[in-house]
Design a protein around this motif. Structure first.
Motif, PDB file in Angstrom:
ATOM      1  N   GLU A 119       0.823  -1.202   0.000  1.00 46.37           N
ATOM      2  CA  GLU A 119       0.000   0.000   0.000  1.00 46.37           C
ATOM      3  C   GLU A 119       0.860   1.255   0.000  1.00 46.37           C
ATOM      4  N   HIS A 120       1.955   1.224   0.739  1.00 49.49           N
ATOM      5  CA  HIS A 120       2.805   2.404   0.900  1.00 49.49           C
ATOM      6  C   HIS A 120       4.038   2.372  -0.004  1.00 49.49           C
ATOM      7  N   GLU A 121       4.169   1.335  -0.794  1.00 44.44           N
ATOM      8  CA  GLU A 121       5.311   1.179  -1.694  1.00 44.44           C
ATOM      9  C   GLU A 121       6.625   1.502  -0.992  1.00 44.44           C
ATOM     10  N   ASP A 122       6.786   0.903   0.186  1.00 40.67           N
ATOM     11  CA  ASP A 122       7.935   1.206   1.023  1.00 40.67           C
ATOM     12  C   ASP A 122       8.886   0.020   1.146  1.00 40.67           C
ATOM     13  N   SER A 123       8.723  -1.001   0.336  1.00 40.92           N
ATOM     14  CA  SER A 123       9.589  -2.163   0.481  1.00 40.92           C
ATOM     15  C   SER A 123      10.884  -1.962  -0.293  1.00 40.92           C
ATOM     16  N   CYS A 124      11.934  -2.539   0.227  1.00 38.75           N
ATOM     17  CA  CYS A 124      13.259  -2.450  -0.380  1.00 38.75           C
ATOM     18  C   CYS A 124      13.492  -3.676  -1.260  1.00 38.75           C
ATOM     19  N   ALA A 125      14.389  -3.549  -2.214  1.00 39.37           N
ATOM     20  CA  ALA A 125      14.727  -4.674  -3.090  1.00 39.37           C
ATOM     21  C   ALA A 125      15.258  -5.851  -2.277  1.00 39.37           C
ATOM     22  N   SER A 126      15.975  -5.582  -1.183  1.00 42.55           N
ATOM     23  CA  SER A 126      16.545  -6.649  -0.355  1.00 42.55           C
ATOM     24  C   SER A 126      15.471  -7.457   0.358  1.00 42.55           C
ATOM     25  N   GLU A 127      14.260  -6.923   0.450  1.00 47.51           N
ATOM     26  CA  GLU A 127      13.191  -7.623   1.149  1.00 47.51           C
ATOM     27  C   GLU A 127      12.530  -8.693   0.299  1.00 47.51           C
ATOM     28  N   LYS A 128      12.958  -8.868  -0.934  1.00 47.70           N
ATOM     29  CA  LYS A 128      12.392  -9.898  -1.796  1.00 47.70           C
ATOM     30  C   LYS A 128      12.724 -11.294  -1.265  1.00 47.70           C
ATOM     31  N   LYS A 129      13.832 -11.423  -0.540  1.00 48.97           N
ATOM     32  CA  LYS A 129      14.198 -12.703   0.053  1.00 48.97           C
ATOM     33  C   LYS A 129      13.288 -12.941   1.253  1.00 48.97           C
ATOM     34  N   PRO A 130      12.691 -14.154   1.374  1.00 47.38           N
ATOM     35  CA  PRO A 130      11.753 -14.394   2.461  1.00 47.38           C
ATOM     36  C   PRO A 130      12.446 -14.453   3.817  1.00 47.38           C
ATOM     37  N   GLN A 131      11.891 -13.739   4.778  1.00 52.41           N
ATOM     38  CA  GLN A 131      12.316 -13.791   6.173  1.00 52.41           C
ATOM     39  C   GLN A 131      11.095 -13.497   7.010  1.00 52.41           C
ATOM     40  N   ASN A 132      10.964 -14.162   8.128  1.00 53.31           N
ATOM     41  CA  ASN A 132       9.809 -13.898   8.967  1.00 53.31           C
ATOM     42  C   ASN A 132      10.209 -13.413  10.354  1.00 53.31           C
ATOM     43  N   PHE A 133      11.363 -12.770  10.439  1.00 56.10           N
ATOM     44  CA  PHE A 133      11.827 -12.208  11.695  1.00 56.10           C
ATOM     45  C   PHE A 133      12.728 -11.023  11.394  1.00 56.10           C
ATOM     46  N   PHE A 134      12.929 -10.182  12.405  1.00 54.06           N
ATOM     47  CA  PHE A 134      13.766  -8.996  12.253  1.00 54.06           C
ATOM     48  C   PHE A 134      14.215  -8.529  13.620  1.00 54.06           C
ATOM     49  N   LEU A 135      15.129  -7.591  13.643  1.00 49.21           N
ATOM     50  CA  LEU A 135      15.590  -6.999  14.886  1.00 49.21           C
ATOM     51  C   LEU A 135      15.106  -5.559  14.922  1.00 49.21           C
ATOM     52  N   LYS A 136      14.349  -5.199  15.954  1.00 49.25           N
ATOM     53  CA  LYS A 136      13.922  -3.808  16.144  1.00 49.25           C
ATOM     54  C   LYS A 136      15.031  -3.121  16.934  1.00 49.25           C
ATOM     55  N   CYS A 137      15.766  -2.258  16.256  1.00 48.13           N
ATOM     56  CA  CYS A 137      17.007  -1.693  16.769  1.00 48.13           C
ATOM     57  C   CYS A 137      16.772  -0.519  17.719  1.00 48.13           C
ATOM     58  N   ASN A 138      17.371  -0.596  18.897  1.00 47.35           N
ATOM     59  CA  ASN A 138      17.341   0.498  19.863  1.00 47.35           C
ATOM     60  C   ASN A 138      18.602   1.347  19.779  1.00 47.35           C
ATOM     61  N   SER A 139      19.712   0.722  19.389  1.00 44.04           N
ATOM     62  CA  SER A 139      20.976   1.442  19.263  1.00 44.04           C
ATOM     63  C   SER A 139      21.893   0.684  18.315  1.00 44.04           C
ATOM     64  N   PHE A 140      22.866   1.407  17.760  1.00 39.75           N
ATOM     65  CA  PHE A 140      23.838   0.760  16.892  1.00 39.75           C
ATOM     66  C   PHE A 140      25.146   1.533  16.957  1.00 39.75           C
ATOM     67  N   THR A 141      26.222   0.825  16.638  1.00 39.51           N
ATOM     68  CA  THR A 141      27.542   1.438  16.568  1.00 39.51           C
ATOM     69  C   THR A 141      28.268   0.897  15.351  1.00 39.51           C
ATOM     70  N   VAL A 142      29.072   1.744  14.754  1.00 45.95           N
ATOM     71  CA  VAL A 142      29.921   1.327  13.657  1.00 45.95           C
ATOM     72  C   VAL A 142      31.255   0.947  14.258  1.00 45.95           C
ATOM     73  N   THR A 143      31.735  -0.257  13.922  1.00 43.89           N
ATOM     74  CA  THR A 143      33.023  -0.691  14.466  1.00 43.89           C
ATOM     75  C   THR A 143      34.149  -0.143  13.602  1.00 43.89           C
ATOM     76  N   LYS A 144      35.258   0.092  14.203  1.00 42.32           N
ATOM     77  CA  LYS A 144      36.432   0.616  13.499  1.00 42.32           C
ATOM     78  C   LYS A 144      37.340  -0.529  13.114  1.00 42.32           C
ATOM     79  N   ASN A 145      37.741  -0.564  11.848  1.00 37.22           N
ATOM     80  CA  ASN A 145      38.680  -1.580  11.330  1.00 37.22           C
ATOM     81  C   ASN A 145      38.215  -3.008  11.624  1.00 37.22           C
ATOM     82  N   GLY A 146      36.876  -3.236  11.605  1.00 34.29           N
ATOM     83  CA  GLY A 146      36.352  -4.576  11.794  1.00 34.29           C
ATOM     84  C   GLY A 146      36.442  -5.068  13.213  1.00 34.29           C
ATOM     85  N   ASN A 147      36.710  -4.205  14.188  1.00 32.12           N
ATOM     86  CA  ASN A 147      36.803  -4.650  15.581  1.00 32.12           C
ATOM     87  C   ASN A 147      35.559  -4.295  16.350  1.00 32.12           C
TER      88      ASN A 147
END
Length: 147
Positions: A119-147
């Motif tokens: 209805e809202h045409e809000d789906s991403c191309a990556s969502e074409k793969k079936p998944q029935n779970f997700f993580l509702k994110c409260n916080s995130f951090t970018v790691t430096k140099n893969g650490n």
């Protein structure tokens, strides 16, 4: 008098032991770091739990900015992450970065979500793969140099 003192001391030790047990339980239930492969193998084991997941950000939603996808060790291992109430958007600059997200792992009602997004045409191309779970994110951090 000695009997009363002994009884009070015994009760204090018992209550102290009970309080220690509760604080250990809270620590155990705090966010644990879980591998994407493990989430995919046993999603029911982690449902409705707060946890942290580390992965490579392979996509951020260009339309709403409210979703990103983390990749695990292979291209087949990925996790949909949605922005929680305290996150306005995920910036496109996150793509290609190693990210640790923390939030609640939830099951998704595929029928309602798909209908709503059509209805809202809000789906991403990556969502074409079936998944029935997700993580509702409260916080995130970018790691430096893969650490």
């Amino acid at each position: 008098m000695k009997a009363t003192s002994f009884l009070i001391l015994t009760l204090l030790v018992i209550f102290s032991a009970c309080n220690t047990q509760k604080s250990e339980d809270k620590t155990t239930k705090s966010a644990q770091i879980v591998d994407i492969a493990e989430l995919l193998q046993e999603p029911g084991k982690f449902e409705n739990q707060e946890l942290s997941v580390k992965g490579l950000c392979i996509h951020t939603c260009r339309k709403s900015g409210k979703k990103l996808f983390l990749q695990g060790n292979t291209e087949e291992e990925f996790l949909k992450v949605t922005a929680g109430d305290n996150i306005s958007t995920f910036e496109n600059a996150l793509e290609g970065e190693e990210v640790i997200v923390t939030g609640v792992f939830l099951a998704e009602n595929i029928g309602e979500e798909t209908h709503h997004e059509k209805e809202h045409e809000d789906s991403c191309a990556s969502e074409k793969k079936p998944q029935n779970f997700f993580l509702k994110c409260n916080s995130f951090t970018v790691t430096k140099n893969g650490n």
